[in-house]
Design an enzyme around this catalytic site. Structure first.
Site, PDB file in Angstrom:
ATOM      1  N   LYS A  84       0.781  -1.253  -0.110  1.00 49.15           N
ATOM      2  CA  LYS A  84      -0.125   0.038   0.004  1.00 49.15           C
ATOM      3  C   LYS A  84       0.841   1.149   0.056  1.00 49.15           C
ATOM      4  CE  LYS A  84      -1.832   3.073   1.863  1.00 49.15           C
ATOM      5  NZ  LYS A  84      -1.731   4.478   1.343  1.00 49.15           N
ATOM      6  N   GLU A 100       9.458  16.337  14.830  1.00 49.64           N
ATOM      7  CA  GLU A 100      10.171  16.187  13.676  1.00 49.64           C
ATOM      8  C   GLU A 100       9.885  17.260  12.578  1.00 49.64           C
ATOM      9  OE1 GLU A 100       9.139  12.515  11.885  1.00 49.64           O
ATOM     10  OE2 GLU A 100      10.678  12.242  10.901  1.00 49.64           O
ATOM     11  N   GLU A 108       9.246   1.085  11.098  1.00 51.23           N
ATOM     12  CA  GLU A 108      10.393   2.092  10.737  1.00 51.23           C
ATOM     13  C   GLU A 108       9.624   3.502  11.035  1.00 51.23           C
ATOM     14  OE1 GLU A 108      13.371   1.465  10.570  1.00 51.23           O
ATOM     15  OE2 GLU A 108      13.568  -0.551  10.185  1.00 51.23           O
ATOM     16  N   CYS A 129      13.763  10.461   7.389  1.00 55.61           N
ATOM     17  CA  CYS A 129      13.452  10.172   8.814  1.00 55.61           C
ATOM     18  C   CYS A 129      15.046  10.155   9.687  1.00 55.61           C
ATOM     19  CB  CYS A 129      13.060   8.742   8.847  1.00 55.61           C
ATOM     20  SG  CYS A 129      13.963   7.583   7.813  1.00 55.61           S
TER      21      CYS A 129
HETATM   22  P1  NAP Z   1       2.325   8.565   7.197  1.00 60.75           P
HETATM   23  O1  NAP Z   1       1.363   9.573   7.246  1.00 60.75           O
HETATM   24  O2  NAP Z   1       2.517   7.783   8.592  1.00 60.75           O
HETATM   25  O3  NAP Z   1       2.111   7.620   5.777  1.00 60.75           O
HETATM   26  C1  NAP Z   1       2.829   6.461   5.779  1.00 60.75           C
HETATM   27  C2  NAP Z   1       2.103   5.638   4.962  1.00 60.75           C
HETATM   28  O4  NAP Z   1       0.916   5.062   5.770  1.00 60.75           O
HETATM   29  C3  NAP Z   1       1.323   6.219   3.839  1.00 60.75           C
HETATM   30  O5  NAP Z   1       1.312   5.137   2.761  1.00 60.75           O
HETATM   31  C4  NAP Z   1       0.024   6.519   4.194  1.00 60.75           C
HETATM   32  O6  NAP Z   1      -1.106   6.483   3.221  1.00 60.75           O
HETATM   33  C5  NAP Z   1      -0.378   5.346   5.261  1.00 60.75           C
HETATM   34  N1  NAP Z   1      -1.265   5.702   6.228  1.00 60.75           N
HETATM   35  C6  NAP Z   1      -1.634   6.672   6.819  1.00 60.75           C
HETATM   36  N2  NAP Z   1      -2.569   6.550   7.640  1.00 60.75           N
HETATM   37  C7  NAP Z   1      -2.771   5.147   7.792  1.00 60.75           C
HETATM   38  C8  NAP Z   1      -3.592   4.442   8.643  1.00 60.75           C
HETATM   39  N3  NAP Z   1      -4.555   5.087   9.744  1.00 60.75           N
HETATM   40  N4  NAP Z   1      -3.530   3.021   8.326  1.00 60.75           N
HETATM   41  C9  NAP Z   1      -2.874   2.527   7.387  1.00 60.75           C
HETATM   42  N5  NAP Z   1      -2.016   3.296   6.738  1.00 60.75           N
HETATM   43  C10 NAP Z   1      -1.966   4.683   6.859  1.00 60.75           C
HETATM   44  O7  NAP Z   1       3.961   9.116   7.006  1.00 60.75           O
HETATM   45  P2  NAP Z   1       4.263  10.086   5.776  1.00 60.75           P
HETATM   46  O8  NAP Z   1       3.887  11.458   5.854  1.00 60.75           O
HETATM   47  O9  NAP Z   1       3.972   9.269   4.553  1.00 60.75           O
HETATM   48  O10 NAP Z   1       5.744   9.840   5.759  1.00 60.75           O
HETATM   49  C11 NAP Z   1       6.603  10.695   6.778  1.00 60.75           C
HETATM   50  C12 NAP Z   1       7.225   9.924   7.907  1.00 60.75           C
HETATM   51  O11 NAP Z   1       7.806   8.652   7.803  1.00 60.75           O
HETATM   52  C13 NAP Z   1       8.157  10.699   9.001  1.00 60.75           C
HETATM   53  O12 NAP Z   1       7.517  10.490  10.079  1.00 60.75           O
HETATM   54  C14 NAP Z   1       9.255   9.954   8.626  1.00 60.75           C
HETATM   55  O13 NAP Z   1      10.339  10.019   9.758  1.00 60.75           O
HETATM   56  C15 NAP Z   1       8.745   8.561   8.553  1.00 60.75           C
HETATM   57  N6  NAP Z   1       9.756   7.694   7.708  1.00 60.75           N
HETATM   58  C16 NAP Z   1      10.634   6.892   8.375  1.00 60.75           C
HETATM   59  C17 NAP Z   1      11.421   6.024   7.976  1.00 60.75           C
HETATM   60  C18 NAP Z   1      12.457   4.870   8.568  1.00 60.75           C
HETATM   61  O14 NAP Z   1      13.031   4.116   8.184  1.00 60.75           O
HETATM   62  N7  NAP Z   1      12.282   5.132   9.975  1.00 60.75           N
HETATM   63  C19 NAP Z   1      11.673   6.140   6.434  1.00 60.75           C
HETATM   64  C20 NAP Z   1      11.127   7.316   6.009  1.00 60.75           C
HETATM   65  C21 NAP Z   1      10.238   8.118   6.602  1.00 60.75           C
HETATM   66  P3  NAP Z   1      -1.327   7.649   2.517  1.00 60.75           P
HETATM   67  O15 NAP Z   1      -0.114   8.520   2.337  1.00 60.75           O
HETATM   68  O16 NAP Z   1      -2.148   7.595   1.378  1.00 60.75           O
HETATM   69  O17 NAP Z   1      -2.147   8.712   3.467  1.00 60.75           O
END
Ligand code: NAP
Length: 480
Positions: free
Chosen positions: A175, A382, A251, A285
């Site tokens: 997804k 962040e 992650e 991240c």
């Molecule tokens: P996010 O809002 O948590 O979204 C990540 C994924 O989850 C997207 O595919 C999103 O879909 C989906 N999602 C959102 N709400 C959901 C729910 N309730 N149930 C299931 N899936 C759901 O994060 P983001 O804004 O895309 O990414 C930024 C974050 O990722 C930052 O906090 C960053 O630090 C973290 N990150 C961590 C790593 C690591 O390796 N630790 C690497 C990269 C990024 P939609 O986009 O379609 O809403």
């Protein structure tokens, strides 16, 4: 032949939404709609789980070498199509072409690495506790895996999960983020061309991430959830997965400290901070969220660092020489603006930047702030943008306490030329990844992952494949 179709990829077929609904994928640099992609309902997502479940026994029964051959072919195709993938990443995500090119190489490296690691899944023969017993522990694939990925590395976050899953014999439902589904679909098309059978890799596109997430976490056939994204969503998935006791890897977010000690090589520390802070316009991240500089080198560091920051070119990622592309969307920009406003209102000074850039509404001028303290929001959250807040400290203990004063524990960095201090600080930092005299730490050969609220499990390295395996103990009674 196009690299993708703007619909979901299920059981080797391109599938639109039954309702015909679509959502827009927008180029953040221009605001243009690049594509209208099928908006599948949560119920339609079940078809992808059905396909993955049906494909699982046939894929799992192959030899590791047979799976490795298919993965290796996938790796080669990603490289053959590197330029198309590079442009796709820049179009839908915004990062400069040079960085997108780097992501393709980095993302492909996981396919290559895990093609090999899949052939080195070993079990144990354990000395028995009784003379008439023999004891084995074998490793087997977990089963169907749900992989939920973010927008900031639309290719690498998929290959980092899917490659070890496939290499170990699991099948996958991806997804991707609604902001960047196109690269995900292209990667699935290449997997299919590589001979990875129908149903082994599926990709569901849709706007209603919470509903799709609920389907993936509540279906008892999904045995593992692997997620990269925010801590907030990670906690929701953790809770939802508990109901059917799924294996889970998370992650999540970070709040990386970047510490420069008085004895650091100044040029190396500035180089490291530039790379670590401004890659992907600060939307990684592991990027430095707090730069802590010891008082003896503070002013020199600020001067040399700022001199580099003001030369950074802010432009559409497709423009030659662009260093800083747009932020992903208006929410991302709003967070950066709020953090800067909050810091300035509490006494920080903007040495450069601190405002939107004329390149467009989602472009933010690279910013250096001094006089930052722990009362400011950016100390605990962040920022995810091109903003470098600099804190001043006097003693090692103070730096370590400041660095560890967060609920996150993903990456931390420090610069020093002192060997004893290197070990002391390395051991004291409460983080899963430590960069010492370097600002770039990501590689397929090392275990990437966080502690505390930055997550569970490791991706990459020999550890990365363990996350997709179960250990099965066999106790054999023999006639003595
Ligand atoms: P996010 O809002 O948590 O979204 C990540 C994924 O989850 C997207 O595919 C999103 O879909 C989906 N999602 C959102 N709400 C959901 C729910 N309730 N149930 C299931 N899936 C759901 O994060 P983001 O804004 O895309 O990414 C930024 C974050 O990722 C930052 O906090 C960053 O630090 C973290 N990150 C961590 C790593 C690591 O390796 N630790 C690497 C990269 C990024 P939609 O986009 O379609 O809403």
């Amino acid at each position: 032949m196009p690299l993708y179709q703007p619909v979901s990829f299920i059981n080797g077929q391109w599938e639109g939404a039954i309702s015909g609904a679509t959502f827009d994928v927008i180029n953040p640099a221009t605001g243009d709609v690049i594509e209208k992609v099928a908006d599948l309902s949560a119920a339609e997502c079940v078809k992808a789980i059905d396909a993955a479940q049906e494909a699982f026994p046939k894929w799992a029964v192959l030899t590791a070498k047979e799976r490795a051959v298919a993965l290796r072919c996938w790796f080669n195709l990603i490289h053959e199509h590197a330029e198309e993938l590079t442009h796709l990443i820049t179009e839908e995500m915004g990062k400069p072409l040079t960085e997108a090119r780097g992501e393709v190489v980095y993302g492909a490296s996981f396919v290559d690495w895990f093609a090999e690691e899949g052939r080195r899944i070993y079990g144990d023969v354990i000395a028995p506790h009784m003379a008439d017993k023999r004891i084995l522990a074998i490793k087997q694939p977990v089963g169907v895996v749900a992989a939920i990925t973010p927008w900031n590395f639309p290719l690498a976050m998929i290959t980092r999960k899917v490659s070890p899953a496939l290499a170990s014999g699991c099948t996958v439902v991806i997804k991707p983020s609604e902001d960047t589904p196109l690269t995900a679909l292209a990667v699935c098309e290449l997997a299919s061309r590589a001979g990875i059978p129908a149903g082994v890799i599926n990709c569901v596109t849709g706007m209603d991430a919470p509903a799709i997430g609920r389907v993936l976490t509540s279906d008892t056939r999904v045995r593992k959830v692997t997620f990269t994204g925010s801590t907030q969503v990670g906690k929701i998935l953790y809770r939802q997965s508990a109901e059917s006791v799924k294996k889970i890897s998370l992650e999540l977010g970070g709040n990386a400290p970047f510490i420069v000690f008085d004895d650091a090589d100044l040029d190396a520390a500035v180089d490291g901070a530039i790379l670590c802070k401004f890659r992907n316009a600060g939307q990684t991240c592991v990027c430095a969220n707090r730069i802590l500089v010891q008082s003896g080198i503070h002013d020199q560091f600020v001067k040399a660092f700022t001199a580099r920051v003001v030369t950074m070119k802010v432009a559409d990622g497709k423009t030659k020489g662009s260093d800083i592309g747009p932020l992903i969307n208006a929410d991302g920009r709003a967070k950066v603006e709020e953090h800067v406003k909050d810091a300035l209102s509490k006494g920080a000074t903007a040495i450069c930047g601190g405002h939107i850039h004329e390149a467009g509404p989602l472009f933010y001028t690279p910013t250096v702030l001094t006089g930052v303290n722990t009362e400011m929001r950016m100390a605990s959250e962040e920022t995810f943008g091109p903003v470098a807040p600099i804190y001043k400290f006097d003693h090692d203990e103070e730096a370590i306490a400041l660095a560890n004063d967060t609920r996150y524990g993903l990456a931390a960095y420090f610069f020093t030329e002192d060997l004893s201090r290197t070990f002391r600080v390395y051991e004291a930092l409460d983080y899963g990844i430590i960069g010492i005299n370097t600002g770039i730490i990501s590689t397929e050969v090392a275990p990437f992952g966080g502690v505390k609220e930055s997550g569970l499990g490791r991706e990459g390295g020999p550890h990365g494949i363990e996350e997709f395996l179960e250990t099965k103990y066999g106790c054999i009674g023999i006639k003595p």
